[in-house]
Design a protein around this motif. Sequence first.
Motif, PDB file in Angstrom:
ATOM      1  N   LEU A  19       0.836  -1.203   0.000  1.00  7.85           N
ATOM      2  CA  LEU A  19       0.000   0.000   0.000  1.00  7.85           C
ATOM      3  C   LEU A  19       0.872   1.254   0.000  1.00  7.85           C
ATOM      4  CD1 LEU A  19      -2.741   1.372   0.074  1.00  7.85           C
ATOM      5  CD2 LEU A  19      -2.762   1.046   2.563  1.00  7.85           C
ATOM      6  N   THR A  20       1.908   1.266   0.817  1.00  9.50           N
ATOM      7  CA  THR A  20       2.827   2.408   0.869  1.00  9.50           C
ATOM      8  C   THR A  20       3.506   2.610  -0.477  1.00  9.50           C
ATOM      9  OG1 THR A  20       3.192   2.120   3.235  1.00  9.50           O
ATOM     10  CG2 THR A  20       4.870   3.343   2.035  1.00  9.50           C
ATOM     11  N   LEU A  21       3.949   1.525  -1.112  1.00  9.52           N
ATOM     12  CA  LEU A  21       4.599   1.603  -2.415  1.00  9.52           C
ATOM     13  C   LEU A  21       3.664   2.247  -3.444  1.00  9.52           C
ATOM     14  CD1 LEU A  21       6.991   0.821  -4.324  1.00  9.52           C
ATOM     15  CD2 LEU A  21       5.797  -1.350  -4.673  1.00  9.52           C
ATOM     16  N   LEU A  22       2.404   1.811  -3.471  1.00 11.16           N
ATOM     17  CA  LEU A  22       1.440   2.380  -4.413  1.00 11.16           C
ATOM     18  C   LEU A  22       1.268   3.879  -4.164  1.00 11.16           C
ATOM     19  CD1 LEU A  22      -1.285  -0.415  -4.393  1.00 11.16           C
ATOM     20  CD2 LEU A  22       0.288   0.129  -6.261  1.00 11.16           C
ATOM     21  N   GLN A  23       1.142   4.247  -2.885  1.00 12.86           N
ATOM     22  CA  GLN A  23       0.954   5.654  -2.538  1.00 12.86           C
ATOM     23  C   GLN A  23       2.184   6.479  -2.912  1.00 12.86           C
ATOM     24  OE1 GLN A  23      -0.137   4.874   1.538  1.00 12.86           O
ATOM     25  NE2 GLN A  23      -2.328   4.996   1.093  1.00 12.86           N
ATOM     26  N   GLU A  24       3.375   5.921  -2.699  1.00 12.37           N
ATOM     27  CA  GLU A  24       4.608   6.631  -3.055  1.00 12.37           C
ATOM     28  C   GLU A  24       4.711   6.831  -4.567  1.00 12.37           C
ATOM     29  OE1 GLU A  24       7.636   4.189  -1.302  1.00 12.37           O
ATOM     30  OE2 GLU A  24       7.479   5.183   0.652  1.00 12.37           O
ATOM     31  N   LYS A  25       4.101   5.931  -5.336  1.00 10.58           N
ATOM     32  CA  LYS A  25       4.114   6.040  -6.801  1.00 10.58           C
ATOM     33  C   LYS A  25       2.985   6.944  -7.301  1.00 10.58           C
ATOM     34  CE  LYS A  25       7.465   3.082  -7.763  1.00 10.58           C
ATOM     35  NZ  LYS A  25       8.697   3.492  -8.430  1.00 10.58           N
ATOM     36  N   GLY A  26       2.228   7.536  -6.363  1.00 14.67           N
ATOM     37  CA  GLY A  26       1.178   8.478  -6.740  1.00 14.67           C
ATOM     38  C   GLY A  26      -0.198   7.870  -6.941  1.00 14.67           C
ATOM     39  N   TYR A  27      -0.368   6.614  -6.575  1.00 13.92           N
ATOM     40  CA  TYR A  27      -1.668   5.955  -6.713  1.00 13.92           C
ATOM     41  C   TYR A  27      -2.448   6.067  -5.412  1.00 13.92           C
ATOM     42  CZ  TYR A  27       0.310   3.959 -10.948  1.00 13.92           C
ATOM     43  OH  TYR A  27       0.887   3.797 -12.177  1.00 13.92           O
ATOM     44  N   ASP A  28      -3.759   6.123  -5.543  1.00 12.59           N
ATOM     45  CA  ASP A  28      -4.644   6.175  -4.385  1.00 12.59           C
ATOM     46  C   ASP A  28      -5.662   5.043  -4.512  1.00 12.59           C
ATOM     47  OD1 ASP A  28      -5.923   7.004  -2.066  1.00 12.59           O
ATOM     48  OD2 ASP A  28      -7.132   8.510  -3.102  1.00 12.59           O
ATOM     49  N   PRO A  29      -5.215   3.811  -4.229  1.00 16.50           N
ATOM     50  CA  PRO A  29      -6.101   2.668  -4.454  1.00 16.50           C
ATOM     51  C   PRO A  29      -7.265   2.620  -3.465  1.00 16.50           C
ATOM     52  CG  PRO A  29      -4.150   1.971  -3.275  1.00 16.50           C
ATOM     53  CD  PRO A  29      -3.938   3.423  -3.629  1.00 16.50           C
ATOM     54  N   VAL A  30      -8.349   1.994  -3.913  1.00 16.25           N
ATOM     55  CA  VAL A  30      -9.451   1.675  -3.013  1.00 16.25           C
ATOM     56  C   VAL A  30      -8.951   0.543  -2.128  1.00 16.25           C
ATOM     57  CG1 VAL A  30     -11.779   0.730  -2.868  1.00 16.25           C
ATOM     58  CG2 VAL A  30     -11.200   2.367  -4.677  1.00 16.25           C
ATOM     59  N   VAL A  31      -9.018   0.737  -0.822  1.00 11.69           N
ATOM     60  CA  VAL A  31      -8.526  -0.268   0.122  1.00 11.69           C
ATOM     61  C   VAL A  31      -9.696  -1.142   0.566  1.00 11.69           C
ATOM     62  CG1 VAL A  31      -7.426  -0.641   2.357  1.00 11.69           C
ATOM     63  CG2 VAL A  31      -6.655   1.241   0.886  1.00 11.69           C
ATOM     64  N   VAL A  32      -9.585  -2.424   0.285  1.00 13.48           N
ATOM     65  CA  VAL A  32     -10.612  -3.380   0.679  1.00 13.48           C
ATOM     66  C   VAL A  32     -10.014  -4.266   1.773  1.00 13.48           C
ATOM     67  CG1 VAL A  32     -12.110  -5.278  -0.060  1.00 13.48           C
ATOM     68  CG2 VAL A  32     -11.605  -3.380  -1.642  1.00 13.48           C
TER      69      VAL A  32
END
Length: 117
Positions: A19-32
């Motif tokens: 999750l941190t990696l995605l956020q650091e890459k600028g993504y804001d995923p829906v967290v399920v």
Amino acid sequence: MAELKILHNPRCSKSRQTLTLLQEKGYDPVVVEYLKQPLSEAEIRELFAKLGLDDVKSMMRVKEAEYKEAGLQQADTSDDERFAAMAAHPKLIERPVVINGDKAKIGRPPESVLDIL
């Protein structure tokens, strides 16, 4: 662009790292939080197809007690039995899983999910 999702368990270090990696890459995923919002058996089958795996066991946590207690390690266990077990016991689903449209990837290691972004 397809909605980016992560099947997340906040107690799992790999899940938090992904999750941190995605956020650091600028993504804001829906967290399920799939342990709180379990997937149906149909959703798990759909997820398996998106993962593109050859073996249902590849998306399962085979070291969990529930896996052995349910006898899922037996050679004659069917895929249907494994899908049903994951629906009944969500902790058997390997985590984390990132889903991007019709593709999905297990975040082990976390960087492996970058392939589908």
